[in-house]
Design a protein around this motif. Structure first.
Motif, mmCIF file in Angstrom:
data_model
loop_
_atom_site.group_PDB
_atom_site.id
_atom_site.type_symbol
_atom_site.label_atom_id
_atom_site.label_comp_id
_atom_site.label_asym_id
_atom_site.label_seq_id
_atom_site.Cartn_x
_atom_site.Cartn_y
_atom_site.Cartn_z
ATOM 1 N N ALA A 73 0.856 -1.193 0.000
ATOM 2 C CA ALA A 73 0.000 0.000 0.000
ATOM 3 C C ALA A 73 0.883 1.231 0.000
ATOM 4 O O ALA A 73 1.868 1.304 0.730
ATOM 5 N N SER A 74 0.512 2.182 -0.823
ATOM 6 C CA SER A 74 1.288 3.420 -0.864
ATOM 7 C C SER A 74 0.951 4.275 0.349
ATOM 8 O O SER A 74 -0.096 4.114 0.985
ATOM 9 N N VAL A 75 1.819 5.196 0.669
ATOM 10 C CA VAL A 75 1.581 6.120 1.774
ATOM 11 C C VAL A 75 0.316 6.930 1.497
ATOM 12 O O VAL A 75 -0.487 7.188 2.408
ATOM 13 N N THR A 76 0.076 7.291 0.239
ATOM 14 C CA THR A 76 -1.130 8.035 -0.133
ATOM 15 C C THR A 76 -2.386 7.214 0.151
ATOM 16 O O THR A 76 -3.358 7.730 0.707
ATOM 17 N N GLN A 77 -2.376 5.937 -0.232
ATOM 18 C CA GLN A 77 -3.521 5.073 0.036
ATOM 19 C C GLN A 77 -3.764 4.941 1.542
ATOM 20 O O GLN A 77 -4.911 4.980 2.000
ATOM 21 N N ILE A 78 -2.694 4.781 2.290
ATOM 22 C CA ILE A 78 -2.818 4.637 3.743
ATOM 23 C C ILE A 78 -3.378 5.917 4.359
ATOM 24 O O ILE A 78 -4.257 5.874 5.222
ATOM 25 N N ALA A 81 -7.129 6.151 3.524
ATOM 26 C CA ALA A 81 -7.891 5.191 4.330
ATOM 27 C C ALA A 81 -7.936 5.617 5.795
ATOM 28 O O ALA A 81 -8.968 5.459 6.463
ATOM 29 N N THR A 82 -6.858 6.199 6.291
ATOM 30 C CA THR A 82 -6.836 6.680 7.673
ATOM 31 C C THR A 82 -7.857 7.801 7.852
ATOM 32 O O THR A 82 -8.537 7.877 8.883
ATOM 33 N N GLY A 83 -8.005 8.666 6.855
ATOM 34 C CA GLY A 83 -9.010 9.722 6.901
ATOM 35 C C GLY A 83 -10.419 9.158 6.991
ATOM 36 O O GLY A 83 -11.237 9.621 7.788
ATOM 37 N N TRP A 84 -10.705 8.152 6.180
ATOM 38 C CA TRP A 84 -12.009 7.492 6.232
ATOM 39 C C TRP A 84 -12.238 6.903 7.615
ATOM 40 O O TRP A 84 -13.302 7.034 8.201
ATOM 41 N N TYR A 85 -11.204 6.236 8.097
ATOM 42 C CA TYR A 85 -11.323 5.555 9.386
ATOM 43 C C TYR A 85 -11.501 6.560 10.514
ATOM 44 O O TYR A 85 -12.273 6.331 11.443
ATOM 45 N N ALA A 86 -10.805 7.681 10.436
ATOM 46 C CA ALA A 86 -10.929 8.717 11.462
ATOM 47 C C ALA A 86 -12.352 9.291 11.467
ATOM 48 O O ALA A 86 -12.890 9.609 12.523
ATOM 49 N N ARG A 87 -12.933 9.387 10.295
ATOM 50 C CA ARG A 87 -14.279 9.964 10.194
ATOM 51 C C ARG A 87 -15.370 8.983 10.609
ATOM 52 O O ARG A 87 -16.315 9.342 11.295
ATOM 53 N N TRP A 88 -15.276 7.736 10.167
ATOM 54 C CA TRP A 88 -16.351 6.770 10.341
ATOM 55 C C TRP A 88 -16.059 5.687 11.373
ATOM 56 O O TRP A 88 -16.946 4.887 11.674
ATOM 57 N N ILE A 101 -10.220 1.652 -2.263
ATOM 58 C CA ILE A 101 -10.178 2.126 -0.872
ATOM 59 C C ILE A 101 -10.360 0.989 0.135
ATOM 60 O O ILE A 101 -9.860 1.062 1.262
ATOM 61 N N GLY A 102 -11.053 -0.072 -0.229
ATOM 62 C CA GLY A 102 -11.388 -1.133 0.718
ATOM 63 C C GLY A 102 -10.190 -1.860 1.300
ATOM 64 O O GLY A 102 -10.119 -2.088 2.521
ATOM 65 N N ASP A 103 -9.250 -2.235 0.464
ATOM 66 C CA ASP A 103 -8.086 -2.984 0.952
ATOM 67 C C ASP A 103 -7.222 -2.136 1.892
ATOM 68 O O ASP A 103 -6.844 -2.607 2.968
ATOM 69 N N THR A 106 -8.697 -2.023 5.388
ATOM 70 C CA THR A 106 -8.458 -3.183 6.254
ATOM 71 C C THR A 106 -7.046 -3.149 6.836
ATOM 72 O O THR A 106 -6.828 -3.586 7.960
ATOM 73 N N LEU A 107 -6.107 -2.597 6.103
ATOM 74 C CA LEU A 107 -4.748 -2.425 6.603
ATOM 75 C C LEU A 107 -4.722 -1.384 7.729
ATOM 76 O O LEU A 107 -4.135 -1.607 8.789
ATOM 77 N N VAL A 108 -5.408 -0.269 7.513
ATOM 78 C CA VAL A 108 -5.460 0.797 8.520
ATOM 79 C C VAL A 108 -6.156 0.309 9.790
ATOM 80 O O VAL A 108 -5.796 0.716 10.895
ATOM 81 N N ALA A 109 -7.132 -0.577 9.645
ATOM 82 C CA ALA A 109 -7.791 -1.136 10.833
ATOM 83 C C ALA A 109 -6.765 -1.828 11.734
ATOM 84 O O ALA A 109 -6.846 -1.731 12.959
ATOM 85 N N GLY A 110 -5.808 -2.503 11.131
ATOM 86 C CA GLY A 110 -4.741 -3.118 11.921
ATOM 87 C C GLY A 110 -3.825 -2.089 12.542
ATOM 88 O O GLY A 110 -3.445 -2.200 13.712
#
Length: 143
Positions: A73-78, A81-88, A101-103, A106-110
């Motif tokens: 995963a690229s730093v941009t993708q991470i 995804a972290t932004g999505w996770y922070a919001r939701w 965005i889905g994959d 799941t990485l950010v969840a970890g």
């Protein structure tokens, strides 16, 4: 049995950060009618969820390697995804089936230490629901 193994591998790979198309394999197998649809849905869902569990583990234990060329995963993708996770929060995992965005989600969840049991439950609902909808659409179009 080879069909089921191929479906499992396609679903597993598609859930990791490796580009793969498990949906095409599932549709082809549904249309071939060689296996019960419920079995195909089960195999695809289990493979896809296990692939997502690999992403969770990578986020939990290997994130320090982000930015390296081999890291999937690229730093941009991470960051996205972290932004999505922070919001939701953990509900963002309902989008774990969404391409691109889905994959990383799941990485950010970890990375963010989402409890593994809750992670598995939400991701299983999301990915199983996507395959169920795809099977329903496939049957509707084939009829």
């Amino acid at each position: 049995m080879i069909e089921l193994g191929g479906l499992f591998l396609a679903a597993f790979a598609a859930a990791t950060l490796i580009p793969a198309q498990s949906e095409a394999v599932l549709v082809a197998l549904i249309l071939s009618a060689n296996q019960p649809v419920w079995l195909l849905l089960l195999v695809a869902t289990v493979g896809n969820v296990l692939g997502s569990a690999v992403n969770w583990a990578m986020g939990r234990f290997l994130i320090r390697f982000a930015g390296r060329r081999w890291f999937p995963a690229s730093v941009t993708q991470i960051d996205k995804a972290t932004g999505w996770y922070a919001r939701w929060g953990h509900w963002s995992l309902l989008a774990s089936w969404v391409p691109v965005i889905g994959d990383p989600l799941t990485l950010v969840a970890g990375v963010l230490r989402e409890p593994f049991g809750r992670f598995l439950l939400i991701v299983t609902l999301a990915k199983g629901g996507r395959y169920l909808a795809l099977a329903w659409i496939t049957h509707g179009l084939a009829s």
